[in-house]
Scaffold this active site. Structure first.
Site, mmCIF file in Angstrom:
data_model
loop_
_atom_site.group_PDB
_atom_site.id
_atom_site.type_symbol
_atom_site.label_atom_id
_atom_site.label_comp_id
_atom_site.label_asym_id
_atom_site.label_seq_id
_atom_site.Cartn_x
_atom_site.Cartn_y
_atom_site.Cartn_z
ATOM 1 N N ASP A 7 0.859 -1.185 0.003
ATOM 2 C CA ASP A 7 0.003 0.051 0.018
ATOM 3 C C ASP A 7 0.823 1.200 -0.139
ATOM 4 O O ASP A 7 1.538 1.390 1.061
ATOM 5 C CB ASP A 7 -0.981 0.108 1.277
ATOM 6 C CG ASP A 7 -2.007 1.144 1.258
ATOM 7 O OD1 ASP A 7 -2.438 1.486 0.151
ATOM 8 O OD2 ASP A 7 -2.007 1.394 2.209
ATOM 9 N N GLU A 68 -0.815 -1.274 -5.057
ATOM 10 C CA GLU A 68 -2.288 -0.421 -5.427
ATOM 11 C C GLU A 68 -1.956 0.741 -6.515
ATOM 12 O O GLU A 68 -0.970 1.125 -6.400
ATOM 13 C CB GLU A 68 -2.746 0.331 -4.105
ATOM 14 C CG GLU A 68 -3.968 0.842 -4.183
ATOM 15 C CD GLU A 68 -4.456 1.693 -3.054
ATOM 16 O OE1 GLU A 68 -5.251 0.986 -2.243
ATOM 17 O OE2 GLU A 68 -4.119 2.801 -2.742
ATOM 18 N N ASP A 141 -2.871 0.992 7.088
ATOM 19 C CA ASP A 141 -2.053 0.905 5.830
ATOM 20 C C ASP A 141 -1.445 -0.553 5.898
ATOM 21 O O ASP A 141 -1.261 -1.272 4.666
ATOM 22 C CB ASP A 141 -0.677 1.719 5.848
ATOM 23 C CG ASP A 141 -1.169 2.991 6.283
ATOM 24 O OD1 ASP A 141 -1.561 3.955 5.017
ATOM 25 O OD2 ASP A 141 -1.146 3.683 7.310
#
Length: 183
Positions: A7, A68, A141
């Site tokens: 992330d 991501e 996160d």
């Protein structure tokens, strides 16, 4: 199969390793968040993330990296930092020959929760359940990184087979017929 979920973030970059074993059973290997201070020089911050990601790649030897996909945000400064971290992650993986697959936030949410608009708490709850953890990964996160790895393990192989089938089929040709006009 082992996947490193990332992330990306400049202040907090979530890292999570998930293994998929027999009967598609998933297991947590490791999870952490790399933190950098906004007061530190940008190049130093990116280098810190790079070093951490390289260490994880070397220590855990993942088969793939699930990252991501950077999407447009209202805060250009935030999206730039996220994009820069994504580039560092992709370069570190490429250096080791580890494939990188980008997943959209809504794709990850849908894979993990069944809802492409799930909020952070729903994602964390489902990651905790899926991996059968005693406590929720924190901060968000960390849970997001694990969700990326889970998404890739569940959707990645099917997406790869679909892409291969589409490539083998060749270009799709369509002919549109406009009523009252030429086709």
């Amino acid at each position: 199969m082992r996947v490193l979920g990332v992330d990306p973030g400049l202040t907090r970059c979530g890292l999570g390793i998930v293994d998929q074993g027999a009967q598609r059973k998933l297991a947590l290997v490791a999870v952490d968040v790399v933190r950098t201070s906004p007061d530190t020089d940008l190049a130093v911050r990116l280098f810190a993330v790079q070093c951490a990601v390289e260490q994880w790649l070397d220590d855990h030897q993942p088969d793939a990296v699930a990252l991501e996909r950077v999407f447009s945000q209202h805060n250009v400064r935030t999206v730039m930092g996220t994009a820069q971290v994504s580039g560092v992650v992709m370069a570190a993986a490429a250096k080791r020959g580890v494939p990188v697959v980008l997943h959209t936030p809504s794709e990850v949410k849908a894979a993990v929760t069944g809802n492409g608009r799930a909020d952070k708490s729903q994602i964390t709850h489902m990651v905790t359940r899926i991996l059968m953890l005693e406590s929720s990964p924190k901060p968000a996160d960390a849970a997001d990184a694990l969700a990326l790895a889970i998404c890739h393990l569940w959707r990645g192989p099917a997406a790869a087979r679909l892409a291969a089938a589409q490539k083998a089929a060749g270009p799709v040709r369509t002919q549109w017929k406009v009523p009252g006009g030429r086709s």
